[in-house]
Design a protein around this motif. Structure first.
Motif, mmCIF file in Angstrom:
data_model
loop_
_atom_site.group_PDB
_atom_site.id
_atom_site.type_symbol
_atom_site.label_atom_id
_atom_site.label_comp_id
_atom_site.label_asym_id
_atom_site.label_seq_id
_atom_site.Cartn_x
_atom_site.Cartn_y
_atom_site.Cartn_z
ATOM 1 N N LEU A 76 0.840 -1.198 0.000
ATOM 2 C CA LEU A 76 0.000 0.000 0.000
ATOM 3 C C LEU A 76 0.872 1.243 0.000
ATOM 4 O O LEU A 76 1.939 1.262 0.594
ATOM 5 C CB LEU A 76 -0.900 0.013 1.238
ATOM 6 C CG LEU A 76 -1.892 -1.140 1.369
ATOM 7 C CD1 LEU A 76 -2.614 -1.062 2.708
ATOM 8 C CD2 LEU A 76 -2.882 -1.131 0.224
ATOM 9 N N ASP A 93 -3.548 5.374 0.625
ATOM 10 C CA ASP A 93 -4.135 4.109 1.066
ATOM 11 C C ASP A 93 -3.579 3.644 2.411
ATOM 12 O O ASP A 93 -4.296 3.038 3.207
ATOM 13 C CB ASP A 93 -3.914 3.021 0.010
ATOM 14 C CG ASP A 93 -4.642 3.316 -1.287
ATOM 15 O OD1 ASP A 93 -5.788 3.822 -1.216
ATOM 16 O OD2 ASP A 93 -4.079 3.056 -2.357
ATOM 17 N N ALA A 126 -5.765 2.546 5.559
ATOM 18 C CA ALA A 126 -5.635 1.211 6.136
ATOM 19 C C ALA A 126 -5.347 1.285 7.634
ATOM 20 O O ALA A 126 -5.913 0.520 8.427
ATOM 21 C CB ALA A 126 -4.530 0.431 5.415
ATOM 22 N N THR A 147 -9.088 -7.941 3.229
ATOM 23 C CA THR A 147 -9.334 -6.560 2.799
ATOM 24 C C THR A 147 -8.030 -5.887 2.397
ATOM 25 O O THR A 147 -7.962 -5.219 1.355
ATOM 26 C CB THR A 147 -10.031 -5.763 3.919
ATOM 27 O OG1 THR A 147 -11.293 -6.381 4.198
ATOM 28 C CG2 THR A 147 -10.229 -4.311 3.535
ATOM 29 N N LEU A 148 -6.998 -6.049 3.210
ATOM 30 C CA LEU A 148 -5.704 -5.427 2.895
ATOM 31 C C LEU A 148 -5.097 -6.006 1.621
ATOM 32 O O LEU A 148 -4.499 -5.276 0.827
ATOM 33 C CB LEU A 148 -4.746 -5.590 4.075
ATOM 34 C CG LEU A 148 -5.113 -4.800 5.328
ATOM 35 C CD1 LEU A 148 -4.277 -5.253 6.525
ATOM 36 C CD2 LEU A 148 -4.973 -3.297 5.105
ATOM 37 N N TRP A 159 -7.096 -4.399 -1.404
ATOM 38 C CA TRP A 159 -7.413 -2.998 -1.115
ATOM 39 C C TRP A 159 -7.805 -2.257 -2.397
ATOM 40 O O TRP A 159 -7.094 -2.329 -3.394
ATOM 41 C CB TRP A 159 -6.200 -2.335 -0.490
ATOM 42 C CG TRP A 159 -6.544 -1.004 0.103
ATOM 43 C CD1 TRP A 159 -6.400 0.208 -0.509
ATOM 44 C CD2 TRP A 159 -7.097 -0.757 1.385
ATOM 45 N NE1 TRP A 159 -6.839 1.196 0.342
ATOM 46 C CE2 TRP A 159 -7.277 0.632 1.515
ATOM 47 C CE3 TRP A 159 -7.467 -1.590 2.443
ATOM 48 C CZ2 TRP A 159 -7.804 1.222 2.650
ATOM 49 C CZ3 TRP A 159 -7.991 -1.005 3.593
ATOM 50 C CH2 TRP A 159 -8.154 0.388 3.686
#
Length: 190
Positions: free
Chosen positions: A134, A138, A142, A182-183, A186
């Motif tokens: 990321l 982002d 996060a 989710t990560l 993303w």
């Protein structure tokens, strides 16, 4: 003249213990003075007032929390690091409730920028997220998602708000799995 036996570190450590025993909101100069058997005014040689005391307590607790997290994530990456980070966070929140509450207060931005503990928190947190590739903005999003999830879960667990018969640890593990997915997936900022 400072009272013999008192120091800023000792006053802040006592405030941390009081926070865990009675709640962060009950940390006052009067309560601390009673612990030490001194008058409130004696504490002003070590802290500038209640706001200063609570700020110092927040910095102490933040340092303790990130030390535990750093030890937990050392040598780990990806989902393993996320789970270790989350587990250390949760354990601290549940076993040190007053100290943990102190970590939630808003600190003066200039003070936060000068705090080694807060800089280390950012380094460890962003380092743990490195495995997810990321970049800003982002990364900030996060971090906010993780903090919100961890804090919300811990706050509800601490008050006994999870009444469903499902095992709380199982729900925690599922939450970590969902965060990991989710990560990994993303939605990248444009």
């Amino acid at each position: 003249m400072p009272r013999a036996g008192l120091s800023t570190d000792r006053v802040v450590a006592a405030a941390a213990d009081l926070a865990d025993e009675a709640g962060f909101e009950n940390v006052t100069l009067s309560a601390l003075a009673r612990r030490f058997g001194v008058k409130d005014a004696s504490l002003y040689a070590h802290v500038r007032g209640l706001d200063d005391l609570r700020t110092r307590l927040a910095l102490l607790a933040g340092g303790e929390l990130i030390d535990r997290i750093a030890a937990a994530v050392a040598g780990r990456a990806g989902k393993d690091a996320l789970a270790a980070f989350a587990g250390a966070y949760r354990q601290y929140a549940l076993t040190r409730p007053g100290r943990y509450a102190a970590t939630q207060i808003r600190l003066d931005p200039s003070l936060a920028a000068d705090s080694p503990a807060l800089r280390r928190t950012a380094e460890i947190t962003y380092g743990m997220l490195r495995a997810y590739d990321l970049e800003e903005p982002d990364l900030t999003d996060a971090v906010r998602l993780l903090r919100s999830t961890f804090h919300g879960f811990c706050a509800l667990e601490a008050t006994g708000a999870f009444a469903a018969p499902r095992d709380i640890q199982t729900s925690w593990d599922q939450a970590i799995e969902a965060l990991h997915l989710t990560l990994e997936n993303w939605p990248r900022a444009r």
